[in-house]
Structure formats: C-alpha cells, structure tokens
Design an enzyme around this catalytic site. Structure first.
Site, PDB file in Angstrom:
ATOM      1  N   GLY A 220       0.822  -1.217   0.000  1.00 46.10           N
ATOM      2  CA  GLY A 220       0.000   0.000   0.000  1.00 46.10           C
ATOM      3  C   GLY A 220       0.848   1.255   0.000  1.00 46.10           C
ATOM      4  CG  ASN A 221      -0.350   4.698  -1.472  1.00 52.45           C
ATOM      5  OD1 ASN A 221      -1.022   5.548  -0.905  1.00 52.45           O
ATOM      6  ND2 ASN A 221      -0.807   4.008  -2.524  1.00 52.45           N
ATOM      7  NE  ARG A 222       3.722   7.898   5.356  1.00 49.47           N
ATOM      8  CZ  ARG A 222       4.569   8.903   5.265  1.00 49.47           C
ATOM      9  NH1 ARG A 222       5.699   8.742   4.605  1.00 49.47           N
ATOM     10  NH2 ARG A 222       4.297  10.063   5.808  1.00 49.47           N
ATOM     11  CB  SER A 223      -2.604   8.319  -0.249  1.00 47.56           C
ATOM     12  OG  SER A 223      -3.676   9.193  -0.448  1.00 47.56           O
ATOM     13  CB  ALA A 287      -1.492   7.432  -3.754  1.00 46.17           C
TER      14      ALA A 287
END
Ligand code: CTP
Length: 429
Positions: A220-223, A287
């Site tokens: 995943g990502n931090r958005s 994102a």
C-alpha cells in the site's frame, strides 16, 4: 431559501432533528415537521412547533391549522389533505432520523401514517438519514430496503460510525451531524444564488490503493485521502454533482457526495471507467499503485524460508487510460507526488498522460502531503504555473478548483468545443 419538510421517526436520535430545524430556520429556510407517533415518545411536537413557528402533524386524520402551507406561505382558503399539500409545497423531504421500520415501509410503498403517506405522494427530492443500532443497520432486510430506495432516486445519507444510543454500544448507525444533513438538503434544493459549478459533474479519486500479497497483507501507500476528500467537499459546495471513488479512506463522509469504495488499483480503474463517460471534470487525487504482487495467495503466507521474494507486475495507468478515451469538453486533472523540485517530471506527466493540469506536491517534506492536514502545491497547465503556498487541504482544494474553473472549464466552454450543455457550469457561459 427553500421549503424543507422534515419527517421525524422513532429513535433516540430524534433529539438531533431539533438541531436540524434550528440550523435550517437560522439559514432562512421555511420548515414544516411531520412526526411518526413513535417519535413523540422521544421528542414532543411542542419543541418542533416552537422552532419552526408552524404546527406539527402526526396523523393524516388531524386538521392542519396551517392548511399545508409553509411558514413563508399564506394558507389556502380551503382545507387540503395535509399529506398531499405538505409535499406539494416542499422543495425537499428530509426524513431524519429514519428508523429501520420507516425505511422498510418506504421501500415497500406502505402509507400507514402521515409521514409514510406524504413520502408516497412526494415528487420533490427525498433524503433519508438512517439511524439505528448497528445490527439493525447490517441486517440484510435493511440493506435490501436501502438499495431499493436508492434505485428509486432516494438519497441515503449514510449513518456514521461511533457511539450509538444504547449505553456502551459502538458501531455504524449514528445519525449524521445536523449541519451535514442540512448541507445535503441544500445541495438538492434551489437555494437562490447560482453557484460556480452548478450542473457540473465531477469525478474525484481519493486515498491509496492496496494490492494483496495474501489474505491479510498488502502493498500500500501512505495516502490518507484527505486531499481527494477536500476536493470532493469543495466541488460539492460549489454546486457540482460529485462522485468520489475512495480507496481505503477512513475519513468522515459528506452526505452531499456519492462515494464508491474500492481497494485495489484494478477496482479503482473499473469504478472510474464506469463513471468517467458521465463526468465533466476528473480530479485524480488517489495514489494508485504502479505495481502489484504478481501472484497473490488466497490464504495466509507462512514464514518458512529466511527470505521472501515478492514478484511485482505493472498495473494499468488508470489516468492515462481515461485521458486517452476522453470526449471533447472533459477536463482532466492529475496529481504528481515527487521528491524535491519535481516540476520537470510533472510537466512530463502532464504531456505524457494527456492532462489539462497536474497538481504537484513535494512528498519529501513531512509537514505537507501524505497523511498531513496541510499541503503546498504547484498547479501546472499548458499555460503556466500557479504556486499555492502552504495551507489547509480545504484551502488548497479551493485554489485548485479556482484554477480549474478559470483556466480550463471556461476555456472549454468558450471554445464551444463540446460545450457541456445542460450539464455544463451555469456561470461559465
Ligand atoms: N495514476 C493512475 N494509475 C496508476 C498510477 C498513477 O491513474 N497506475 C495517476 C495518479 O492518480 C496521479 C497520476 O497518475 O494522478 C500520477 O501518478 P504517478 O504515480 O506519480 O505517475 P507515474 O506516471 O506513475 O510516474 P512515476 O514514475 O513517478 O511513478
């Protein structure tokens, strides 16, 4: 100013309906209230009558001293049927709180009290704000009833998650806040003054996608979705009809925005592809993963070996795909998260993906960007650049929409190049 008919059903959250009335009358709206008999066990009609300055009705057989008129209207000379006259005069019918029982009746067309009879006769927009215990909310009967109502054009102002009425209970089922309910009503009624994005259909993506590795883990990502949600809120405030494709966003929802929840890049791509054709403006703030595990496993991976290698494969570039399929008159705004001065990289994306604008932010700075309440961006278009200094994401969203409104939508509209027509911005012509 609008004429709002408020239907109050039996539930602890009925006390919040008083605040809805207070806010609505303070904002200059004319309000009439109808209650179900059960709701009177929670809040008496004298309170609603005092706040609205109009009689409150419970039964279709009682005489309405105001003869179906709203406080801003003269009463007619004859005695009309109150359930018909009230909805004929109303610009919107908000049912808040809407109990599971009343939702079931509405879904099946029952008309066994004044409120349900009025709803059956209503041709104005109907909004329901459910509030109930979380098990009742999750019950398949309630789910089906809400789906039926949605299919028939009823706006469902989804309940929030939090502390519920009974002591110690927590879950989904809390009535939305009164200010949010009023905002949702105002979004569907003519309030008088035209707004800059009236009639424009906006598709926003928000959050960050998650690509499964196994049944419990993901890449995943931090958005957080804050920027995308701020854009959706601001576009709705300016009069647009907004759909927000939300990838794993755990933030408060705006009842005036329609949300479609997704998890992966592929799901986000599908949700956007389905809706892109009907939108005038795409704001691609999500994102989206560029790579996903090539062979996700259905169960949970065990830690046998000393190291684990994960093969990743490319995902489709959703934005580039949509831009390639655009029709004249559509405006497309992309986002670029770069480290340091990324203007050159952003300009390259603007051209390569065929966008009208790209919003660049520097994710190397911890105080702005991902998962922060503030942002600082540069908006790049073919015509030039606009730097938006550090501000709340709400203010940055307003600046982005100002630029889009001035530089892009107006240009499209003026050029007559696929003018948005009936769906286009009223003030842009
Ligand atoms: N985006 C998308 N689909 C993807 C990846 C990105 O639609 N699979 C969109 C994002 O929502 C954003 C824009 O493309 O609006 C820019 O994303 P970014 O990942 O920064 O661009 P890339 O072209 O993938 O370039 P980079 O090599 O920097 O990752």
């Amino acid at each position: 100013m609008a004429r709002i008919l408020l239907g109050v059903t039996g539930g602890i959250a009925a006390y919040k309906a008083l605040e809805v009335v207070r806010l609505a009358t303070k904002a200059g709206h004319a309000v009439r209230v109808v209650q179900t008999p059960a709701s009177e066990r929670f809040v008496g009609r004298a309170s609603f009558a005092a706040l609205t300055g109009a009689p409150v009705l419970l039964s279709e057989f009682e005489r309405d001293p105001a003869r179906g008129a709203f406080p801003d209207q003269p009463a007619p000379a004859h005695d009309p049927l109150s359930h018909l006259e009230l909805v004929r005069n109303a610009d919107a019918f908000l049912i808040a709180p809407a109990s599971a029982n009343t939702l079931a009746k509405l879904a099946h067309g029952l008309a066994d009290n004044l409120l349900t009879s009025a709803a059956l006769a209503a041709t104005c927009p109907i909004l329901v704000a459910p509030a109930m215990n979380d098990a009742m909310w999750a019950n398949p009967a309630t789910r089906v009833n809400l789906e039926l109502l949605r299919e028939r054009g009823v706006a469902v102002l989804e309940p929030a998650t939090g502390a519920l009425g009974s002591k110690g209970e927590w879950g989904t089922g809390r009535l939305r806040e009164p200010a949010e309910l009023l905002a949702a009503v105002e979004a569907v009624v003519p309030t008088g003054a035209p707004r800059p994005l009236d009639g424009l259909r906006v598709l926003v993506t928000a959050g960050g996608t998650r690509e499964p590795i196994d049944s419990v883990r993901y890449v995943g990502n931090r958005s957080s979705g804050r920027m995308g949600f701020a854009l959706a809120d601001e576009a709705a405030r300016r009069g647009a009809t907004v759909t927000c494709v939300a990838a794993n966003v755990a933030l408060e929802r705006n009842p005036a925005v329609e949300y479609v929840d997704v998890e992966t890049a592929a799901q986000l791509g599908e949700a956007c592809a389905e809706r892109f054709g009907d939108c005038d403006l795409l704001l691609m703030a999500a994102a989206v993963a560029d790579y996903r595990p090539a062979r996700p496993v259905d169960d949970k991976l065990k830690k046998h070996a000393a190291a684990l290698e994960l093969a990743l494969e490319r995902t489709d570039d959703v934005l580039a795909g949509l831009a390639a399929a655009r029709r004249p008159g559509q405006t497309i705004v992309g986002f670029a998260a770069e480290h340091g001065d990324g203007r050159e990289a952003a300009r390259d994306k603007l051209a390569r993906k065929g966008l009208d604008a790209i919003v660049l932010n520097d994710v190397s700075r911890a105080e702005i960007g991902f998962d922060s309440p503030e942002n600082e961006v540069t908006i790049l278009t073919a015509a030039g650049e606009r730097r938006v200094p550090r501000a709340s994401k709400g203010e940055v969203a307003a600046a982005i929409l100002d630029t889009v409104q001035e530089a892009l939508i107006r240009e499209e509209y003026k050029s007559g190049d696929g003018a948005p027509g009936a769906a286009g911005p009223r003030s842009a012509g």
